[in-house]
Scaffold this motif. Structure first.
Motif, PDB file in Angstrom:
ATOM      1  N   GLY A 160      26.585  34.798 -20.070  1.00  0.00           N
ATOM      2  CA  GLY A 160      26.169  35.284 -18.758  1.00  0.00           C
ATOM      3  C   GLY A 160      24.799  34.760 -18.371  1.00  0.00           C
ATOM      4  N   ILE A 161      24.418  35.024 -17.145  1.00  0.00           N
ATOM      5  CA  ILE A 161      23.136  34.545 -16.609  1.00  0.00           C
ATOM      6  C   ILE A 161      22.259  35.756 -16.291  1.00  0.00           C
ATOM      7  CG2 ILE A 161      22.019  33.166 -14.807  1.00  0.00           C
ATOM      8  CD1 ILE A 161      24.753  31.826 -14.348  1.00  0.00           C
ATOM      9  N   PRO A 162      21.051  35.825 -16.838  1.00  0.00           N
ATOM     10  CA  PRO A 162      20.157  36.951 -16.525  1.00  0.00           C
ATOM     11  C   PRO A 162      19.867  37.018 -15.026  1.00  0.00           C
ATOM     12  CG  PRO A 162      19.333  35.688 -18.391  1.00  0.00           C
ATOM     13  CD  PRO A 162      20.457  34.900 -17.808  1.00  0.00           C
ATOM     14  N   GLU A 163      19.743  38.232 -14.511  1.00  0.00           N
ATOM     15  CA  GLU A 163      19.495  38.428 -13.078  1.00  0.00           C
ATOM     16  C   GLU A 163      18.179  37.798 -12.646  1.00  0.00           C
ATOM     17  OE1 GLU A 163      19.273  42.136  -9.855  1.00  0.00           O
ATOM     18  OE2 GLU A 163      19.698  42.517 -11.985  1.00  0.00           O
ATOM     19  N   SER A 164      17.233  37.708 -13.566  1.00  0.00           N
ATOM     20  CA  SER A 164      15.904  37.189 -13.224  1.00  0.00           C
ATOM     21  C   SER A 164      15.921  35.699 -12.889  1.00  0.00           C
ATOM     22  CB  SER A 164      14.930  37.440 -14.377  1.00  0.00           C
ATOM     23  OG  SER A 164      15.406  36.828 -15.566  1.00  0.00           O
ATOM     24  N   ILE A 165      16.951  34.957 -13.344  1.00  0.00           N
ATOM     25  CA  ILE A 165      16.966  33.518 -13.097  1.00  0.00           C
ATOM     26  C   ILE A 165      18.174  33.061 -12.287  1.00  0.00           C
ATOM     27  CG2 ILE A 165      15.698  33.071 -15.237  1.00  0.00           C
ATOM     28  CD1 ILE A 165      18.377  32.060 -16.412  1.00  0.00           C
ATOM     29  N   ILE A 166      19.065  33.999 -11.920  1.00  0.00           N
ATOM     30  CA  ILE A 166      20.290  33.573 -11.233  1.00  0.00           C
ATOM     31  C   ILE A 166      19.999  32.924  -9.886  1.00  0.00           C
ATOM     32  CG2 ILE A 166      20.784  35.712  -9.979  1.00  0.00           C
ATOM     33  CD1 ILE A 166      23.760  35.292 -10.922  1.00  0.00           C
ATOM     34  N   ASP A 167      18.848  33.290  -9.256  1.00  0.00           N
ATOM     35  CA  ASP A 167      18.489  32.682  -7.970  1.00  0.00           C
ATOM     36  C   ASP A 167      17.938  31.273  -8.131  1.00  0.00           C
ATOM     37  OD1 ASP A 167      19.251  34.927  -6.591  1.00  0.00           O
ATOM     38  OD2 ASP A 167      17.256  35.840  -6.655  1.00  0.00           O
ATOM     39  N   GLN A 168      17.662  30.856  -9.383  1.00  0.00           N
ATOM     40  CA  GLN A 168      17.038  29.556  -9.607  1.00  0.00           C
ATOM     41  C   GLN A 168      18.015  28.494 -10.110  1.00  0.00           C
ATOM     42  OE1 GLN A 168      13.195  29.933 -11.780  1.00  0.00           O
ATOM     43  NE2 GLN A 168      13.622  32.137 -11.821  1.00  0.00           N
ATOM     44  N   ILE A 169      19.238  28.881 -10.401  1.00  0.00           N
ATOM     45  CA  ILE A 169      20.135  27.945 -11.085  1.00  0.00           C
ATOM     46  C   ILE A 169      20.503  26.742 -10.232  1.00  0.00           C
ATOM     47  CG2 ILE A 169      21.092  29.748 -12.575  1.00  0.00           C
ATOM     48  CD1 ILE A 169      23.524  29.888 -10.747  1.00  0.00           C
ATOM     49  N   PHE A 170      20.362  26.848  -8.903  1.00  0.00           N
ATOM     50  CA  PHE A 170      20.686  25.709  -8.049  1.00  0.00           C
ATOM     51  C   PHE A 170      19.463  24.847  -7.748  1.00  0.00           C
ATOM     52  CE2 PHE A 170      24.127  28.699  -7.065  1.00  0.00           C
ATOM     53  CZ  PHE A 170      25.227  27.884  -7.274  1.00  0.00           C
ATOM     54  N   ASN A 171      18.305  25.226  -8.278  1.00  0.00           N
ATOM     55  CA  ASN A 171      17.105  24.422  -8.074  1.00  0.00           C
ATOM     56  C   ASN A 171      17.196  23.139  -8.898  1.00  0.00           C
ATOM     57  OD1 ASN A 171      16.129  26.443  -6.473  1.00  0.00           O
ATOM     58  ND2 ASN A 171      14.678  27.249  -7.988  1.00  0.00           N
TER      59      ASN A 171
END
Length: 565
Positions: A506-517
């Motif tokens: 899974g992906i931690p919520e703290s970094i899920i907004d950064q995965i497309f960077n």
């Protein structure tokens, strides 16, 4: 017949005091006929004065009972009953001028056609309009036999009304309407009735005008209050002690202990009240604006304070407007980041094109040398490393070109199921050798879509490889890939959805907004460049679609490629 509204003169020479009347009675030498005549005159005068006094008392009583909050129906009800004792009538109404039209507002008895609320009287041929035009009472003693016919006569005849008196409603010599009386008897109204009706109309005009003015003020007040409440942000008025006097939110107006401080109700800047623009505005006596981040919630607020002065030009309060700009600032930050990424993309495209030529030479020459080298050559291992690194660099450059959208691809009808099958054929061995189970669930009824086969394969392969990496080290690793078709509210049309789900880390919520960077990765440096999802997102957007991600730590992730049909 038009009569003057002034009170007729009374012959004072014919009125005697009560003492003189007694003297006349006591005097035996006066003839009896003279005494009787004087007594009759006195009796008539006294009755008339009594009637006038009664009428004046009724006018005063009505004036006291009518208040500015009454409706037109309430006003006519207050007037109707007291007037029956001093003036004969079978029909009572009043009409007002609105937009140059004379409109019936209320009357008694109810339900009569001539009294229908909203009934418009013709300005060219109406008895009430004549009274208004002349600014005098208009008396009609015998309507049925009147040679001149008016607009309302037929309706009056149906009601049996034979005589009428209309008085203009005057306020400061300006006519606002007419008061109308009607009777089923002819010649029922006298000159004294004429005077009383005009006096009654004058008093009623003041009451009606006050009611109209109050209604306009109330309407204006209501409009301002609704405007005040319609503001979605916090808007409130405070005094110099920071007590909230008025707010655009009723939930905001919950008083505590008699004092309702703005900093207790809405801590827009946390505990930093001394920094609030309101403090500066009170000190300087002019508007002040500031932007603050809440110390606890981290919300960003733009606060504007505007001084409020009274009629003596004394500062007594402050209008405070609090606007939450958190989302706006986040959007600005995203736009700034997008601008930086666009610049990086342009730079990457230029660098990639420049590096492509030397890399081609390095990879080609290394291949030629390897082809002619013997198996025992000690430099074969070095040459293979050079070729491998060159090919890896070329793939990175290719991804950079795709990310910056410098490459052009042709679009055609493609089958998403075929794309999934091809992608699995290319990477299934790498996945299954790690003891990971792959499950397919493809909808065979999905129609072709418009797209580029190579680009879409790149997205699916990236999803599959990311799922493989998320399952590394797990005993019971599973990947499920599925395709389906559905109606999508966001796209506003039918879409094809390709999902790749795993039961990995899974992906931690703290970094899920950064995965497309671009260049963001959680993998080791030798295993990823951080461009895979960035490139995939660019491909999805090129196809008019998007990528959605849902993930839960230790439960797995689901990546969805959504493309319009």
């Amino acid at each position: 017949m038009v009569l003057d509204s002034e009170t007729p003169a009374i012959n004072k020479d014919k009125i005697q005091t009560s003492a003189e009347v007694k003297d006349v009675i006591k005097e035996p030498s006066r003839p009896n006929t003279s005494i009787c005549c004087d007594l009759e005159q006195c009796k008539d005068v006294i009755e008339e004065l009594t009637r006038q006094n009664t009428r004046m008392a009724i006018i005063q009583q009505i004036a006291k009972r009518i208040n500015i909050e009454m409706s037109y129906e309430d006003i006519i009800d207050e007037v109707a009953e007291p007037l029956r004792g001093v003036l004969p009538y079978d029909l009572l109404s009043f009409c007002l001028i609105e937009n140059d039209k004379l409109i019936i507002k209320s009357g008694v008895p109810k339900g009569q056609i001539i009294l229908d609320v909203g009934w418009v009287l013709d300005s060219d041929n109406s008895a009430p309009w004549k009274a208004i035009t002349d600014k005098h009472c208009f008396l009609r003693q015998d309507i049925w036999n009147d040679t001149h016919k008016y607009q309302e006569d037929d309706d009056l005849r149906k009601l049996g009304i034979k005589s009428a008196i209309m008085a203009p409603l005057l306020v400061n010599n300006e006519v606002i309407g007419a008061l109308n009386f009607g009777s089923k008897e002819t010649y029922v109204y006298s000159e004294n009735d004429f005077i009383f009706v005009q006096q009654m109309a004058d008093q009623l005009a003041v009451c009606i005008n006050n009611s109209r003015l109050y209604g306009e003020v109330l309407k204006s007040k209501r409009e301002w209050e609704e405007t005040f409440k319609a503001v979605p942000d916090r808007l409130f008025l405070i005094d110099r002690s920071y007590n909230v006097l008025r707010s655009n939110s009723q939930d905001f107006m919950k008083k505590e202990d008699g004092d309702f401080k703005c900093y207790k109700a809405f801590t827009c800047i946390g505990e930093q009240c001394q920094l609030c623009p309101t403090v500066e505005a009170f000190r300087m006596g002019k508007a002040s604006v500031g932007e603050f981040t809440h110390t606890v919630t981290k919300n960003i607020y733009n606060i504007s304070a505007y001084p409020v002065y009274n009629e003596k030009n004394e500062l007594y309060g402050m209008t405070v407007y609090v606007h939450d700009v958190t989302n706006k600032r986040k959007m600005e930050a995203q736009l700034f980041q997008s601008a930086k990424l666009a610049a990086i993309g342009e730079m990457a495209a230029g660098v990639a094109h420049e590096l492509n030529s030397p890399l081609t030479a390095i990879i080609g020459n290394t291949g030629l040398i390897l082809r002619n080298a013997s198996l025992g050559d000690k430099h074969i291992k070095l040459l293979e490393d050079i070729k491998s690194c060159g090919q890896r660099s070329k793939r990175i450059i290719q991804n950079l070109l795709t990310f910056s959208r410098q490459d052009s691809y042709s679009f055609a009808q493609v089958s998403i199921n075929n794309i999934v099958e091809t992608s699995l054929y290319l990477v299934s061995y790498q996945i299954e050798k790690n003891k990971i189970t792959i499950k397919k669930n493809l909808n065979p009824r999905i129609p072709p879509i418009i797209g580029n086969k190579q680009q879409l394969e790149q997205v699916v392969i990236n999803f599959l490889l990311n799922a493989r990496d998320a399952l590394e080290g797990l005993v019971d690793g599973r990947i499920e890939i599925s395709t389906d078709m559905r109606e999508d509210a966001e796209a506003g049309c039918t879409v094809v959805e390709t999902q790749v789900a795993d039961n990995g880390k899974g992906i931690p919520e703290s970094i899920i907004d950064q995965i497309f960077n671009p260049f963001f990765t959680t993998k080791e440096k030798t295993r990823g460049t951080g461009l895979g999802l960035s490139v995939s997102l660019g491909i999805a957007q090129t196809h008019g679609g998007r990528i959605e991600v849902s993930s839960e730590v230790d439960r797995g992730s689901v990546f969805s490629l959504i493309i319009p049909v």
